[in-house]
Design a protein around this motif. Sequence first.
Motif, PDB file in Angstrom:
ATOM      1  N   GLU A 160       0.809  -1.210   0.000  1.00 44.49           N
ATOM      2  CA  GLU A 160       0.000   0.000   0.000  1.00 44.49           C
ATOM      3  C   GLU A 160       0.846   1.265   0.000  1.00 44.49           C
ATOM      4  O   GLU A 160       0.473   2.266  -0.598  1.00 44.49           O
ATOM      5  CB  GLU A 160      -0.927   0.004   1.214  1.00 44.49           C
ATOM      6  CG  GLU A 160      -2.359  -0.279   0.823  1.00 44.49           C
ATOM      7  CD  GLU A 160      -3.285  -0.170   2.011  1.00 44.49           C
ATOM      8  OE1 GLU A 160      -3.661   0.960   2.343  1.00 44.49           O
ATOM      9  OE2 GLU A 160      -3.621  -1.209   2.600  1.00 44.49           O
ATOM     10  N   ALA A 177      -2.132  -9.383   5.292  1.00 38.97           N
ATOM     11  CA  ALA A 177      -2.140  -9.635   6.724  1.00 38.97           C
ATOM     12  C   ALA A 177      -3.551  -9.922   7.240  1.00 38.97           C
ATOM     13  O   ALA A 177      -3.743 -10.740   8.139  1.00 38.97           O
ATOM     14  CB  ALA A 177      -1.564  -8.432   7.461  1.00 38.97           C
ATOM     15  N   ARG A 196      -7.487   0.070   4.499  1.00 39.78           N
ATOM     16  CA  ARG A 196      -6.762  -1.096   5.004  1.00 39.78           C
ATOM     17  C   ARG A 196      -5.601  -0.625   5.879  1.00 39.78           C
ATOM     18  O   ARG A 196      -5.770  -0.336   7.035  1.00 39.78           O
ATOM     19  CB  ARG A 196      -6.239  -1.962   3.859  1.00 39.78           C
ATOM     20  CG  ARG A 196      -7.193  -2.128   2.718  1.00 39.78           C
ATOM     21  CD  ARG A 196      -8.300  -3.107   3.012  1.00 39.78           C
ATOM     22  NE  ARG A 196      -7.788  -4.431   3.259  1.00 39.78           N
ATOM     23  CZ  ARG A 196      -8.584  -5.472   3.520  1.00 39.78           C
ATOM     24  NH1 ARG A 196      -9.881  -5.296   3.564  1.00 39.78           N
ATOM     25  NH2 ARG A 196      -8.086  -6.650   3.736  1.00 39.78           N
ATOM     26  N   MET A 197      -4.403  -0.527   5.285  1.00 41.94           N
ATOM     27  CA  MET A 197      -3.253  -0.120   6.071  1.00 41.94           C
ATOM     28  C   MET A 197      -3.250   1.387   6.304  1.00 41.94           C
ATOM     29  O   MET A 197      -2.922   1.870   7.381  1.00 41.94           O
ATOM     30  CB  MET A 197      -1.996  -0.541   5.324  1.00 41.94           C
ATOM     31  CG  MET A 197      -0.704  -0.192   5.997  1.00 41.94           C
ATOM     32  SD  MET A 197       0.574  -0.324   4.731  1.00 41.94           S
ATOM     33  CE  MET A 197       1.966  -0.809   5.640  1.00 41.94           C
ATOM     34  N   LEU A 198      -3.623   2.139   5.263  1.00 40.02           N
ATOM     35  CA  LEU A 198      -3.645   3.593   5.359  1.00 40.02           C
ATOM     36  C   LEU A 198      -5.078   4.072   5.173  1.00 40.02           C
ATOM     37  O   LEU A 198      -5.853   3.429   4.477  1.00 40.02           O
ATOM     38  CB  LEU A 198      -2.776   4.203   4.251  1.00 40.02           C
ATOM     39  CG  LEU A 198      -1.339   3.703   4.172  1.00 40.02           C
ATOM     40  CD1 LEU A 198      -0.678   4.190   2.904  1.00 40.02           C
ATOM     41  CD2 LEU A 198      -0.556   4.159   5.381  1.00 40.02           C
ATOM     42  N   LEU A 218      -3.429  -9.301  27.361  1.00 44.24           N
ATOM     43  CA  LEU A 218      -2.333  -9.599  26.444  1.00 44.24           C
ATOM     44  C   LEU A 218      -1.270 -10.447  27.139  1.00 44.24           C
ATOM     45  O   LEU A 218      -0.795 -11.454  26.604  1.00 44.24           O
ATOM     46  CB  LEU A 218      -1.714  -8.288  25.960  1.00 44.24           C
ATOM     47  CG  LEU A 218      -0.790  -8.395  24.762  1.00 44.24           C
ATOM     48  CD1 LEU A 218      -1.607  -8.740  23.537  1.00 44.24           C
ATOM     49  CD2 LEU A 218      -0.054  -7.097  24.550  1.00 44.24           C
ATOM     50  N   TYR A 273      -6.500  -5.366  14.880  1.00 44.72           N
ATOM     51  CA  TYR A 273      -6.856  -5.006  13.511  1.00 44.72           C
ATOM     52  C   TYR A 273      -6.208  -3.698  13.086  1.00 44.72           C
ATOM     53  O   TYR A 273      -5.911  -3.494  11.924  1.00 44.72           O
ATOM     54  CB  TYR A 273      -8.381  -4.938  13.349  1.00 44.72           C
ATOM     55  CG  TYR A 273      -8.952  -6.294  13.066  1.00 44.72           C
ATOM     56  CD1 TYR A 273      -9.277  -7.140  14.115  1.00 44.72           C
ATOM     57  CD2 TYR A 273      -9.082  -6.778  11.776  1.00 44.72           C
ATOM     58  CE1 TYR A 273      -9.747  -8.423  13.874  1.00 44.72           C
ATOM     59  CE2 TYR A 273      -9.555  -8.056  11.535  1.00 44.72           C
ATOM     60  CZ  TYR A 273      -9.881  -8.865  12.579  1.00 44.72           C
ATOM     61  OH  TYR A 273     -10.331 -10.142  12.335  1.00 44.72           O
ATOM     62  N   PHE A 317      -3.171  -2.541  14.000  1.00 46.84           N
ATOM     63  CA  PHE A 317      -1.730  -2.607  13.745  1.00 46.84           C
ATOM     64  C   PHE A 317      -1.303  -3.884  13.041  1.00 46.84           C
ATOM     65  O   PHE A 317      -0.821  -3.844  11.923  1.00 46.84           O
ATOM     66  CB  PHE A 317      -0.968  -2.405  15.046  1.00 46.84           C
ATOM     67  CG  PHE A 317      -1.193  -1.041  15.612  1.00 46.84           C
ATOM     68  CD1 PHE A 317      -0.876   0.083  14.864  1.00 46.84           C
ATOM     69  CD2 PHE A 317      -1.757  -0.872  16.856  1.00 46.84           C
ATOM     70  CE1 PHE A 317      -1.094   1.344  15.361  1.00 46.84           C
ATOM     71  CE2 PHE A 317      -1.979   0.397  17.358  1.00 46.84           C
ATOM     72  CZ  PHE A 317      -1.648   1.509  16.606  1.00 46.84           C
ATOM     73  N   GLN A 318      -1.514  -5.033  13.692  1.00 50.39           N
ATOM     74  CA  GLN A 318      -1.040  -6.280  13.090  1.00 50.39           C
ATOM     75  C   GLN A 318      -1.700  -6.558  11.755  1.00 50.39           C
ATOM     76  O   GLN A 318      -1.058  -6.999  10.814  1.00 50.39           O
ATOM     77  CB  GLN A 318      -1.376  -7.437  14.005  1.00 50.39           C
ATOM     78  CG  GLN A 318      -0.254  -7.889  14.857  1.00 50.39           C
ATOM     79  CD  GLN A 318      -0.730  -9.004  15.754  1.00 50.39           C
ATOM     80  OE1 GLN A 318      -1.753  -9.638  15.508  1.00 50.39           O
ATOM     81  NE2 GLN A 318       0.011  -9.253  16.798  1.00 50.39           N
ATOM     82  N   ARG A 319      -3.004  -6.352  11.696  1.00 49.27           N
ATOM     83  CA  ARG A 319      -3.738  -6.832  10.539  1.00 49.27           C
ATOM     84  C   ARG A 319      -3.952  -5.779   9.483  1.00 49.27           C
ATOM     85  O   ARG A 319      -4.576  -6.035   8.472  1.00 49.27           O
ATOM     86  CB  ARG A 319      -5.086  -7.386  10.986  1.00 49.27           C
ATOM     87  CG  ARG A 319      -4.902  -8.320  12.139  1.00 49.27           C
ATOM     88  CD  ARG A 319      -6.090  -9.164  12.389  1.00 49.27           C
ATOM     89  NE  ARG A 319      -5.700 -10.216  13.323  1.00 49.27           N
ATOM     90  CZ  ARG A 319      -6.437 -11.241  13.615  1.00 49.27           C
ATOM     91  NH1 ARG A 319      -7.623 -11.363  13.086  1.00 49.27           N
ATOM     92  NH2 ARG A 319      -6.008 -12.157  14.446  1.00 49.27           N
ATOM     93  N   GLN A 320      -3.479  -4.582   9.748  1.00 50.16           N
ATOM     94  CA  GLN A 320      -3.535  -3.512   8.773  1.00 50.16           C
ATOM     95  C   GLN A 320      -4.930  -3.372   8.173  1.00 50.16           C
ATOM     96  O   GLN A 320      -5.107  -3.359   6.970  1.00 50.16           O
ATOM     97  CB  GLN A 320      -2.507  -3.759   7.669  1.00 50.16           C
ATOM     98  CG  GLN A 320      -1.124  -3.899   8.236  1.00 50.16           C
ATOM     99  CD  GLN A 320      -0.103  -4.230   7.188  1.00 50.16           C
ATOM    100  OE1 GLN A 320      -0.438  -4.586   6.078  1.00 50.16           O
ATOM    101  NE2 GLN A 320       1.159  -4.119   7.536  1.00 50.16           N
ATOM    102  N   ASN A 321      -5.920  -3.349   9.043  1.00 51.95           N
ATOM    103  CA  ASN A 321      -7.280  -3.160   8.546  1.00 51.95           C
ATOM    104  C   ASN A 321      -7.953  -2.114   9.413  1.00 51.95           C
ATOM    105  O   ASN A 321      -8.751  -2.427  10.289  1.00 51.95           O
ATOM    106  CB  ASN A 321      -8.038  -4.488   8.601  1.00 51.95           C
ATOM    107  CG  ASN A 321      -9.361  -4.401   7.880  1.00 51.95           C
ATOM    108  OD1 ASN A 321      -9.870  -3.311   7.627  1.00 51.95           O
ATOM    109  ND2 ASN A 321      -9.925  -5.536   7.559  1.00 51.95           N
TER     110      ASN A 321
END
Lengths: 413, 293
Positions: free
Chosen positions: A95, A376, B41-43, B231, B252, B254-258
């Motif tokens: 991305e 991911a 998603r990530m951004l 955690l 979601y 951070f790890q999963r970029q969603n």
Amino acid sequence: MLQRYRALIGASALALALAQSAFAAEKAEVLHWWTTEAQSKAVKVFADAFNAAGGEWVDNAIVNGDVAKPTGINRIVGGNPPTVMMMNAGKQFGELADQGLLNNLDNVAAAGDWKKSLPADVLEAVSRDGHIYAVPVNLQTPNWLWYNKALFEKFGVQEPTTWEEFFAAADRFKAGGIIPLAFGAQPWQQHQLFNGVLAGAGGRDLYLSIFRDKNPEATKTPEFKRVAETYAKIRSYTDPGTPNRSFNEAASMLTTGKAAMHIMGDWEKGEFTAAGWVAGKDYGCVLGLGQQNFLMDSNVFIMPKGGSEAAAKAQALMAEVMLDKDVQVKFNNLKGSMPVRNDVDTSGLDACSKVGLEVLKDPGKQLAGPDWLAGADMLNSLADVVVEYWATPSETPDEFADKYAAVLSEFQE
Amino acid sequence: MKQRPIRWSVYAGLTPAILIVVFAYIGTIIWTVGISFTDSRMLPVARFAGFSQYVRLFGTERWLTSIQNMVIFGVLMIAISLALGFLLAVALDQRIRAEGFLRTIILYPYAMSFIVTGLVWQWILNPTLGIEQTVRGWGFENFRFDWIIRKETAIYCVVLAAVWHAAGLVMAIMLAGLRGIDPDLWKASRIDGVKPWRFYWHIVVPILRPSFISATVLLSLGVVKLYDLVLVLTGGGPGFSSDVPAKFVMDYLFQRQNIGLATAAATTLLITLLCALTPWLYAEYFRAEKRKD
């Protein structure tokens, strides 16, 4: 504190460099999360080589990748990027490339003739729409079986190469009061083990139709059922203390002789070395039980667009240094992984790396890791299903297959 | 009642705080709600996606489990902490010896971070390291205490550790309240021959109402942002049986970029809390104020 202090120095140094870019040394702030003893020794190889080549390495190490990645990404998006940032190969930085935030490395790759010295799958994993956006520095695979040699000799057990042999060996240890398999039931470890079983017991075709093609029908096959059954069977060869156990605690069960085997990635070797163990003497290794596949994973460095000319120069120099033949061998020996170049001198590698390299020579055994094939979000949604299956002994393989298929169909393109 | 003149200097002094609230809190809340309607998603991107993130969210078993866990955890943790804290305060209030020492000991857990608390309890509850192993070592071979590795009971381990952490704080609040009660009330009740438990139940507890409310508010904030304890203690496991909403959102985000799904979850959480809290806050503060006038 020290890290923050260093980062501060790094930031101000960078500002200074930008201000007088015409006559400054090529400074590069490097953001990474290699902080364990073995990892920081390895990263120092890069730093020393970069400094020797006329650059100036400014270290910005952040403990824990889950913290470091968002920090770096936020800085890139916010317009104040580190010169170089670590990532994993595959879809993770896609991305950023799409949004035009990364420097295209096609020229650097052409100058260094990457096409000749790097495996095609690796090049594919650092590319986006035909352009190269990252420097791969190593190769590693998560599906190694490590075992305690002394225990194997004591019980007269041969090195297993298939899952059937693995279970036969595990039965012997169980009868002898030794925990057959050290395991930490954290989600990432469970998912990693499952993917190893998927590639090893299910085979290449099944693996690819799941991660590459995202085909829900693949879960209806007898191969998938075998994978599900094998994975569930492994559960009965672990001890009750598995929940939330970290991988290094599991590794120490091997070195202390409590457990006989452990399935984990190359980075396990760092733990063994720290305990004074030598590859091939104290511990043995088998790559990929069942079908022997090297599930390729690679650490890469991305080069965000910084604007200044000096930064771009530093980035090009960095790419060159990281892929230097000598640097590759030195770095990977300390890190425990394998050189990404296929033309380096391998005589200095340890016994297990040599096993890995032998497997890597056969392109038919190279298999792109899950991160290279899927995003991911999908992988972690699959991990949720896998983790729940492990924790629920009453769940049948068929129920599991249905849930797995449901996630796949959600992400099918 | 005479209308007081508006004191502008007060508002001038408050301006920075108001600006922070408007931009940093309300602004980010609006931004979060906005993102939850996109397919980011990530951004963050501005592609409108309707309610699709919410549809996926409520089709996710893990989210439903985490909401359920928050309710179980919240009710049990608050109820047990209040009861235990109150009883401890009453016990300490009996003019016993070494009160200062005991008070410090009981309050100590609260000074520890959730990370440390989680780690310590993880070891204590781990069947191969902690209580189970120790008791078996004493010769009770069949002793079982493996809540933390069983799906149905893991969330109660989180409650246990959280109560251990918070009961001291409740005790301190209650003790302060108890010390503020007019000594004449005690004397009067003794003269009237009121049984001690009836005195506590019918007189002390109603007087301590503000203390109970403060403690409840403090504890419920902890319930909503419960993250680090889970955690470290269980990692949300076994499976995702002890997952909580904050951990779901963080995963979601951070790890999963969603971030689309993460902000949808955060928004849902916010709305749920507002729905649950508004009637109570209204009853507690606004109506009370009216009565005073």
